[in-house]
Write an enzyme that holds these catalytic residues in place. Structure first.
Site, PDB file in Angstrom:
ATOM      1  N   CYS A  89      76.987  30.718  60.059  1.00 14.12           N
ATOM      2  CA  CYS A  89      76.483  29.413  60.540  1.00 14.12           C
ATOM      3  C   CYS A  89      77.498  29.171  61.498  1.00 14.12           C
ATOM      4  O   CYS A  89      78.827  29.000  61.222  1.00 14.12           O
ATOM      5  CB  CYS A  89      76.592  28.649  59.065  1.00 14.12           C
ATOM      6  SG  CYS A  89      75.983  26.683  59.858  1.00 14.12           S
ATOM      7  N   HIS A 131      67.127  29.224  57.114  1.00  7.04           N
ATOM      8  CA  HIS A 131      68.626  28.749  57.382  1.00  7.04           C
ATOM      9  C   HIS A 131      68.589  27.190  58.031  1.00  7.04           C
ATOM     10  O   HIS A 131      69.103  26.309  57.658  1.00  7.04           O
ATOM     11  CB  HIS A 131      69.597  29.566  57.913  1.00  7.04           C
ATOM     12  CG  HIS A 131      70.945  29.359  58.347  1.00  7.04           C
ATOM     13  ND1 HIS A 131      72.015  29.745  57.409  1.00  7.04           N
ATOM     14  CD2 HIS A 131      71.259  28.299  59.246  1.00  7.04           C
ATOM     15  CE1 HIS A 131      73.030  29.118  57.735  1.00  7.04           C
ATOM     16  NE2 HIS A 131      72.613  28.362  59.103  1.00  7.04           N
ATOM     17  N   GLU A 132      67.767  27.433  59.250  1.00  7.38           N
ATOM     18  CA  GLU A 132      67.789  26.180  60.022  1.00  7.38           C
ATOM     19  C   GLU A 132      67.050  24.981  59.175  1.00  7.38           C
ATOM     20  O   GLU A 132      67.501  23.887  59.398  1.00  7.38           O
ATOM     21  CB  GLU A 132      67.147  26.170  61.277  1.00  7.38           C
ATOM     22  CG  GLU A 132      67.912  27.316  61.923  1.00  7.38           C
ATOM     23  CD  GLU A 132      69.403  27.324  62.230  1.00  7.38           C
ATOM     24  OE1 GLU A 132      69.860  25.935  62.274  1.00  7.38           O
ATOM     25  OE2 GLU A 132      69.942  28.418  62.209  1.00  7.38           O
ATOM     26  N   HIS A 135      69.377  23.278  56.981  1.00  7.20           N
ATOM     27  CA  HIS A 135      70.289  22.326  57.576  1.00  7.20           C
ATOM     28  C   HIS A 135      69.523  20.993  57.541  1.00  7.20           C
ATOM     29  O   HIS A 135      70.374  20.026  57.563  1.00  7.20           O
ATOM     30  CB  HIS A 135      70.616  22.702  58.997  1.00  7.20           C
ATOM     31  CG  HIS A 135      71.972  23.702  59.350  1.00  7.20           C
ATOM     32  ND1 HIS A 135      73.036  23.062  58.775  1.00  7.20           N
ATOM     33  CD2 HIS A 135      71.995  24.858  59.741  1.00  7.20           C
ATOM     34  CE1 HIS A 135      73.572  24.072  59.194  1.00  7.20           C
ATOM     35  NE2 HIS A 135      73.136  25.199  59.542  1.00  7.20           N
TER      36      HIS A 135
END
Ligand code: NI
Length: 198
Positions: A89, A131-132, A135
């Site tokens: 990241c 993953h995004e 976030h």
């Protein structure tokens, strides 16, 4: 349009749930351009708006040789089969962790003009989209690891030139969020209140 500073672990914007985008105006198009430029310059395969300090549900991605893309207000549908692999990241420089993810994803949402779009991907693209999207929910690393993971992240970020660490212990600075269990894995989100200077 410009390349923005990437916020690193400890910045509270990274652990906040980001807001849905309601107005698909010029500001959103500029945000997508800034995210794209910043991601490509880093370089990274994905970047979420909170990582440049904007708490909105927007991310960009660019996997391998593909053209960069973006997705706003994503809703994910995940395949049951999974993949394992290292995940890094840009907000936690220098670290990567083995992270189990769904092998494939169908992501629906909007583009910067407010039109409905669907992104279907597997392997790295699917990992990136998951993953995004994490976030946007204030989750930094969705993996097993608990306190050990938090300590590693803390050490990594402590050596980052743009971060000033307060003289306190890890326990005082970092409170792992209550872990909602998913697939018997610990969902690790990190709340930090480190001083962050640029
Ligand atoms: Ni990230």
């Amino acid at each position: 349009m410009s390349i923005k500073d990437i916020r690193v672990f400890g910045d509270p914007v990274l652990t906040k749930k980001a807001d849905e985008v309601k107005d698909f105006d010029k500001q959103i198009r500029n945000l997508v351009k800034d995210l794209t430029e910043t991601m490509l310059e880093a370089p990274g395969v994905g970047l979420a708006a909170p990582q440049i300090g904007v708490s909105l549900r927007v991310f960009t991605y660019c996997v391998e040789e593909d053209k960069p893309g973006h997705l706003i207000n994503p809703v994910l549908s995940l395949t049951n089969n999974s993949q394992e692999g290292d995940e890094g990241c840009l907000s936690v420089p220098g670290l990567a962790f083995n992270t189990k993810r769904s092998y494939g994803v169908i992501a629906t949402g909007k583009n910067m003009y407010g039109e409905d779009i669907v992104i279907e991907g597997s392997e790295l693209l699917a990992r990136c989209i998951q993953h995004e999207t994490d976030h946007l929910d204030g989750i930094i690393f969705n993996t097993q690891g608990g306190f050990d993971l938090v300590s590693k992240i803390y050490s990594s970020v402590a050596s980052h030139p743009n971060v000033a660490i307060l003289p306190v212990t890890i326990e005082e600075v970092i409170k792992p969020q209550l872990p909602p269990k998913t697939n018997n894995e610990l969902r690790v989100a990190i709340l930090g209140n480190l001083n962050h200077h640029k």
